[in-house]
Design an enzyme around this catalytic site. Structure first.
Site, short mmCIF file in Angstrom:
data_model
loop_
_atom_site.label_atom_id
_atom_site.label_comp_id
_atom_site.label_asym_id
_atom_site.label_seq_id
_atom_site.Cartn_x
_atom_site.Cartn_y
_atom_site.Cartn_z
N THR A 160 0.85 -1.20 0.00
CA THR A 160 0.00 0.00 0.00
C THR A 160 0.88 1.25 0.00
OG1 THR A 160 -1.72 -1.20 1.17
CG2 THR A 160 -1.86 1.20 1.23
N ASN B 296 -5.87 -9.15 -7.98
CA ASN B 296 -5.93 -9.85 -6.70
C ASN B 296 -7.20 -10.69 -6.54
OD1 ASN B 296 -7.15 -7.25 -6.68
ND2 ASN B 296 -7.31 -7.31 -4.46
N GLN C 232 0.47 -9.42 -6.19
CA GLN C 232 -0.13 -10.76 -6.26
C GLN C 232 0.65 -11.72 -7.14
OE1 GLN C 232 -2.38 -12.15 -4.49
NE2 GLN C 232 -3.29 -10.39 -3.46
N HIS D 247 4.27 -10.29 2.73
CA HIS D 247 3.38 -11.29 3.34
C HIS D 247 2.59 -12.11 2.33
CE1 HIS D 247 -0.73 -9.32 3.22
NE2 HIS D 247 -0.01 -8.22 3.09
N THR E 244 13.30 4.90 11.09
CA THR E 244 14.15 3.76 11.44
C THR E 244 13.61 2.50 10.76
OG1 THR E 244 14.60 4.79 13.54
CG2 THR E 244 15.09 2.44 13.39
N CYS F 114 -16.58 -5.30 2.62
CA CYS F 114 -17.59 -4.69 3.49
C CYS F 114 -17.33 -3.19 3.55
CB CYS F 114 -17.47 -5.27 4.90
SG CYS F 114 -18.18 -6.89 4.98
N1 PMP Z 1 -1.86 -4.46 -4.04
C1 PMP Z 1 -2.42 -5.65 -4.24
C2 PMP Z 1 -2.65 -6.14 -5.64
C3 PMP Z 1 -2.79 -6.44 -3.15
O1 PMP Z 1 -3.38 -7.62 -3.36
C4 PMP Z 1 -2.55 -5.96 -1.83
C5 PMP Z 1 -2.91 -6.78 -0.63
N2 PMP Z 1 -4.22 -7.20 -0.58
C6 PMP Z 1 -1.96 -4.70 -1.69
C7 PMP Z 1 -1.62 -3.99 -2.80
C8 PMP Z 1 -1.65 -4.15 -0.33
O2 PMP Z 1 -0.56 -4.81 0.22
P1 PMP Z 1 -0.09 -4.58 1.75
O3 PMP Z 1 -0.94 -5.48 2.56
O4 PMP Z 1 1.33 -4.98 1.78
O5 PMP Z 1 -0.27 -3.14 2.03
#
Ligand code: PMP
Length: 392
Positions: free
Chosen positions: A70, A147, A175, A197, A232, A323
């Site tokens: 993000t 996604n 993704q 993640h 940091t 939601c």
């Molecule tokens: N971009 C895409 C295509 C995602 O699938 C996601 C996570 N759902 C994000 C951005 C956001 O990633 P993060 O959880 O690392 O902020």
């Protein structure tokens, strides 16, 4: 629990957890400190940068560590406004909520916006991109793989279109990375977002790859990350990111086998569902898509109920609808594809991993529609015609 929500997040790899714990216990010093403990932390930061760069095909200096995709997306889009004397942004209608909302906010502040539509199959309308990218466009931003549908986007063609008009290309590869091979140096992109993640790393850490030579402004000015991201460093997270990247890089020699196996698993699952329910629609199935993503609806069963039954069967997945306060909004991706609100509210996303057990998944494909038999219209379930012996 049968975890079928790998596009939402993945379990951290054991080596990632171990490495992060070690950093927290032994290397908690600030990587900017001049003393030995700080310098030891700094060398871990550098090693992680090299591991991530090795996995993604970029140079270590091209990586700006962030708090996730993000932030990386925000860094890319906000940095593009005014870059090279241009301000226009062109994004696709299927982007992540963080990108759509940021673009809307920038649009309200006067940034010229172009929205590339999606076709009914979930693909990007390249002819629209061609019309929207112009002399005032600073940045074109699209996902590498959606996604929700998993549909792969034509990023190489977009790179050509953008560059021909003097614009930059940002690819949100969150993704795709970890599921399909990715090589920044051959991608044609100028900026790429990634999140740890989504492939066995920790949450709250990611990166923006910024092509060498691009002078990119910081969202949070400061001295870390070569002035491109102050604060940091999240050393445990970054080290975990590096370990996840190294483990994937290590297995990348058998990408082809892994991908093919996952696609077979997904196709068998979808075929088994269709054998039990005559009214299954798989969104994006007509185009190349991520090998482990199934975005579908069963009859006209609302996603909430479909997920509840899945949970009763010990499995978990996600709804395609997000939601929103005061009610449920249908998926923006499906809406952009022209899917009706009623149908979109039925969408469920199941996303697998190479470790998803096939037997359990195929059993679920039979049990899930059976649990919903009272809700599915009588002519949509064909249990009586099934001779597997599993279903009555
Ligand atoms: N971009 C895409 C295509 C995602 O699938 C996601 C996570 N759902 C994000 C951005 C956001 O990633 P993060 O959880 O690392 O902020």
């Amino acid at each position: 629990m049968l975890y079928l929500d790998h596009n939402a997040t993945t379990p951290p790899l054991p080596a990632v957890v171990q490495a992060m714990a070690d950093v927290m216990v032994e290397h908690w010093a600030n990587p900017s400190s001049q003393h030995d403990a700080g310098q030891a932390a700094r060398s871990l930061l550098q090693r992680a940068r090299e591991q991530v760069a090795g996995f993604l095909g970029c140079q270590p200096a091209e990586i700006v560590f962030t708090s996730g995709a993000t932030e990386a997306n925000h860094l890319a889009l906000r940095g593009a406004v005014g870059h090279g004397g241009r301000s226009g942004l062109v994004i696709s209608a299927g982007e992540h909520a963080g990108v759509l909302k940021l673009a809307a906010q920038l649009g309200r502040q006067g940034v010229p916006l172009g929205l590339i539509g999606l076709g009914p199959d979930g693909g990007l309308k390249l002819d629209e991109a061609d019309m929207l990218i112009g002399e005032g466009t600073s940045l074109v931003s699209v996902m590498a793989a959606n996604n929700e549908t998993g549909v792969l986007m034509p990023t190489a063609e977009l790179a050509r279109l953008a560059h021909a008009r003097g614009a930059l290309l940002h690819v949100d590869a969150t993704q795709l990375i970890g599921k399909l091979p990715f090589d920044f140096s051959r991608s044609g992109a100028d900026l790429v977002s990634v999140s740890a993640h989504k492939f066995g790393g920790p949450k709250g850490v990611g990166a923006l790859i910024v092509r060498k030579g691009l002078n990119w402004p910081a969202l949070f000015p400061g001295s870390q990350e070569r002035g491109r991201r102050g604060g940091t460093e999240n050393l445990p997270g970054i080290v975990g990111f590096g370990v996840a990247a190294a483990q994937h890089a290590w297995t990348s020699s058998n990408w082809h086998d892994r991908t093919a196996r996952l696609a077979v698993l997904r196709d068998r699952f979808e075929a088994a569902l269709k054998a039990c329910c005559a009214d299954v629609r798989v969104f994006g199935a007509g185009l190349p898509r991520l090998p482990q993503t199934s975005f579908l609806r069963l009859g006209q069963v609302h996603a909430d109920l479909a997920l509840k039954r899945l949970a009763e069967l010990g499995a978990c997945a996600s709804s395609g609808s997000a939601c929103s306060s005061g009610g449920q909004a249908p998926s923006a991706v499906l809406t952009a594809m022209g899917v009706t609100r009623e149908e979109a509210l039925c969408a469920v996303r199941l996303s697998f991993s190479p470790d998803t057990p096939e037997t359990a998944l195929l059993a679920l494909a039979q049990d899930w529609p059976r649990c919903l038999a009272d809700t599915l219209a009588p002519d949509t379930h064909i249990f009586t015609r099934i001779h597997t012996g599993v279903l009555a």
